[in-house]
Motif scaffolding. Structure first.
Motif, PDB file in Angstrom:
ATOM      1  N   SER A   1       2.812   9.063  -5.046  1.00 51.31           N
ATOM      2  CA  SER A   1       3.926   8.429  -5.671  1.00 51.31           C
ATOM      3  C   SER A   1       4.579   6.517  -5.676  1.00 51.31           C
ATOM      4  O   SER A   1       4.872   5.680  -5.178  1.00 51.31           O
ATOM      5  CB  SER A   1       5.119   8.309  -5.973  1.00 51.31           C
ATOM      6  N   GLU A   2       4.988   7.192  -3.840  1.00 49.33           N
ATOM      7  CA  GLU A   2       5.376   5.711  -3.076  1.00 49.33           C
ATOM      8  C   GLU A   2       3.647   4.786  -3.172  1.00 49.33           C
ATOM      9  O   GLU A   2       4.509   3.511  -2.987  1.00 49.33           O
ATOM     10  CB  GLU A   2       5.277   6.047  -1.047  1.00 49.33           C
ATOM     11  N   ALA A   3       2.745   4.959  -3.018  1.00 54.60           N
ATOM     12  CA  ALA A   3       2.136   4.159  -3.215  1.00 54.60           C
ATOM     13  C   ALA A   3       1.308   3.341  -4.634  1.00 54.60           C
ATOM     14  O   ALA A   3       1.058   2.591  -4.423  1.00 54.60           O
ATOM     15  CB  ALA A   3       0.505   4.709  -2.567  1.00 54.60           C
ATOM     16  N   ALA A   4       2.881   4.208  -5.478  1.00 52.28           N
ATOM     17  CA  ALA A   4       2.447   3.312  -6.215  1.00 52.28           C
ATOM     18  C   ALA A   4       3.493   2.732  -6.877  1.00 52.28           C
ATOM     19  O   ALA A   4       3.817   1.973  -7.934  1.00 52.28           O
ATOM     20  CB  ALA A   4       2.223   4.567  -7.444  1.00 52.28           C
ATOM     21  N   ASP A   5       4.624   3.227  -6.557  1.00 50.19           N
ATOM     22  CA  ASP A   5       5.554   2.590  -6.506  1.00 50.19           C
ATOM     23  C   ASP A   5       6.023   0.735  -6.342  1.00 50.19           C
ATOM     24  O   ASP A   5       5.661   0.558  -5.725  1.00 50.19           O
ATOM     25  CB  ASP A   5       6.819   3.348  -5.654  1.00 50.19           C
TER      26      ASP A   5
ATOM     27  N   GLN B   1       8.439  -0.841  -5.508  1.00 56.13           N
ATOM     28  CA  GLN B   1       9.476  -1.282  -4.460  1.00 56.13           C
ATOM     29  C   GLN B   1       8.816  -1.123  -2.930  1.00 56.13           C
ATOM     30  O   GLN B   1       8.935  -1.756  -2.099  1.00 56.13           O
ATOM     31  CB  GLN B   1      10.454  -0.360  -5.144  1.00 56.13           C
ATOM     32  N   LEU B   2       8.178   0.404  -2.977  1.00 60.84           N
ATOM     33  CA  LEU B   2       7.722   0.901  -1.619  1.00 60.84           C
ATOM     34  C   LEU B   2       5.786   0.340  -1.150  1.00 60.84           C
ATOM     35  O   LEU B   2       5.482  -0.121   0.232  1.00 60.84           O
ATOM     36  CB  LEU B   2       7.683   2.394  -2.017  1.00 60.84           C
ATOM     37  N   ARG B   3       5.163   0.273  -2.487  1.00 61.81           N
ATOM     38  CA  ARG B   3       4.074   0.353  -2.515  1.00 61.81           C
ATOM     39  C   ARG B   3       3.317  -1.432  -1.364  1.00 61.81           C
ATOM     40  O   ARG B   3       2.356  -1.147  -0.663  1.00 61.81           O
ATOM     41  CB  ARG B   3       3.068   0.081  -3.920  1.00 61.81           C
ATOM     42  N   LEU B   4       4.149  -2.138  -1.792  1.00 60.95           N
ATOM     43  CA  LEU B   4       3.544  -3.651  -1.122  1.00 60.95           C
ATOM     44  C   LEU B   4       4.197  -3.881   0.837  1.00 60.95           C
ATOM     45  O   LEU B   4       3.072  -4.251   1.010  1.00 60.95           O
ATOM     46  CB  LEU B   4       4.879  -4.917  -1.752  1.00 60.95           C
TER      47      LEU B   4
ATOM     48  N   VAL C   1      -3.626   2.506   1.748  1.00 60.03           N
ATOM     49  CA  VAL C   1      -4.221   0.708   1.460  1.00 60.03           C
ATOM     50  C   VAL C   1      -3.739   0.734   0.144  1.00 60.03           C
ATOM     51  O   VAL C   1      -3.730  -0.730  -0.130  1.00 60.03           O
ATOM     52  CB  VAL C   1      -5.604   1.027   2.484  1.00 60.03           C
ATOM     53  N   VAL C   2      -4.788   1.269  -0.819  1.00 56.67           N
ATOM     54  CA  VAL C   2      -5.273   1.484  -2.171  1.00 56.67           C
ATOM     55  C   VAL C   2      -3.253   0.706  -2.299  1.00 56.67           C
ATOM     56  O   VAL C   2      -4.055  -0.568  -3.998  1.00 56.67           O
ATOM     57  CB  VAL C   2      -5.820   1.561  -2.669  1.00 56.67           C
ATOM     58  N   GLY C   3      -2.727   1.026  -3.126  1.00 55.51           N
ATOM     59  CA  GLY C   3      -1.131   1.236  -3.158  1.00 55.51           C
ATOM     60  C   GLY C   3      -0.936  -0.007  -3.023  1.00 55.51           C
ATOM     61  O   GLY C   3      -0.422  -0.861  -3.565  1.00 55.51           O
ATOM     62  N   LYS C   4      -1.474  -0.723  -2.176  1.00 51.12           N
ATOM     63  CA  LYS C   4      -0.894  -1.500  -1.250  1.00 51.12           C
ATOM     64  C   LYS C   4      -1.540  -2.612  -2.128  1.00 51.12           C
ATOM     65  O   LYS C   4      -0.297  -4.133  -2.517  1.00 51.12           O
ATOM     66  CB  LYS C   4      -0.575  -1.935  -0.291  1.00 51.12           C
TER      67      LYS C   4
ATOM     68  N   PRO D   1      -0.738   1.620 -10.755  1.00 47.84           N
ATOM     69  CA  PRO D   1      -0.665   3.627 -10.788  1.00 47.84           C
ATOM     70  C   PRO D   1      -1.371   5.097 -10.700  1.00 47.84           C
ATOM     71  O   PRO D   1      -1.462   4.941  -9.872  1.00 47.84           O
ATOM     72  CB  PRO D   1       0.881   3.483 -10.504  1.00 47.84           C
ATOM     73  N   ALA D   2      -2.027   4.706 -11.682  1.00 48.98           N
ATOM     74  CA  ALA D   2      -2.774   5.771 -12.053  1.00 48.98           C
ATOM     75  C   ALA D   2      -4.505   5.810 -11.008  1.00 48.98           C
ATOM     76  O   ALA D   2      -4.614   6.900 -11.151  1.00 48.98           O
ATOM     77  CB  ALA D   2      -3.608   5.663 -13.685  1.00 48.98           C
ATOM     78  N   ARG D   3      -4.520   4.542 -10.303  1.00 48.38           N
ATOM     79  CA  ARG D   3      -5.547   4.972  -8.927  1.00 48.38           C
ATOM     80  C   ARG D   3      -5.069   5.670  -8.031  1.00 48.38           C
ATOM     81  O   ARG D   3      -6.003   6.757  -8.083  1.00 48.38           O
ATOM     82  CB  ARG D   3      -5.944   2.919  -9.093  1.00 48.38           C
ATOM     83  N   VAL D   4      -4.289   5.785  -8.226  1.00 46.66           N
ATOM     84  CA  VAL D   4      -3.451   6.788  -6.939  1.00 46.66           C
ATOM     85  C   VAL D   4      -3.119   7.970  -6.964  1.00 46.66           C
ATOM     86  O   VAL D   4      -3.573   8.773  -6.239  1.00 46.66           O
ATOM     87  CB  VAL D   4      -2.537   5.591  -5.480  1.00 46.66           C
TER      88      VAL D   4
END
Length: 194
Positions: free
Chosen positions: A93-97, A99-102, A171-174, A179-182
């Protein structure tokens, strides 16, 4: 007579952590740190040492703040598998968010940027991963003892798989705006716990 510090070192370290976390080690110059922290270069060096030493102190602070909540969550009495699933899903969820993922995870960022050529950074990354793997392993052993996890599953290899997955999610989320990927990857991996 020695001069008193005109800044709070703890607050300055937190600000440095935030800047390094957002920009990375190489992209953050001492001039950037001086401007961001509002501290003179000489005071910065006197308090924290070199940029590298400051980075390592910031990474240690990040590690001390981030890991204990996961340890507590995975060490709670009662069913262990729901806690493991919740931690993995939170990472996804954090990796897809947006605000957080970058920013990603500072430990994961350090692994990619510094660990291949910086032994001090690599030791810290390994220490963090060892601790996370240990707490995941312990939770999975407990889950198996409580008949939540099938007896034919190896808790250690599952813990290692989840560790690698969780770091990969960051890594992927960044890098990916999908978001579906992670989330899909996390859910597929969690099926191995059934």
């Amino acid at each position: 007579m020695a001069r008193t510090k005109e800044f709070d070192p703890d607050t300055a370290l937190q600000s440095a952590l935030e800047l390094f976390w957002r920009r990375g080690y190489e992209a953050t110059s001492m001039s950037d740190l001086v401007a961001h922290l509002g501290i003179g270069r000489a005071s910065l060096y006197a308090t924290f040492g070199s940029k590298h030493e400051l980075y390592l102190k910031a990474l240690d602070r990040y590690d001390r703040a981030g890991l204990p909540p996961i340890v507590r969550e995975l060490s709670q009495p009662g069913p262990a598998l729901p806690a493991v699933r919740a931690v993995v899903r939170r990472y996804a969820s954090e990796a897809a968010d947006d605000q957080l993922r970058l920013n990603g995870c500072m430990v994961t960022n350090t692994a990619a940027e510094l660990a291949p050529h910086d032994p001090a950074a690599a030791r810290r990354v390994e220490r963090n991963w060892d601790q996370l793997e240990t707490v995941l392993h312990s939770a999975l052993v407990r889950a198996q003892a409580q008949d939540e996890l099938p007896a034919d599953r190896d808790p250690l290899t599952l813990a290692r798989m989840l560790l690698v997955l969780m770091q990969g999610l960051r890594v992927v989320g960044k890098a990916s705006a999908d978001p579906a990927r992670v989330r899909d990857a996390a859910e597929q991996a969690l099926r191995l716990l059934d």
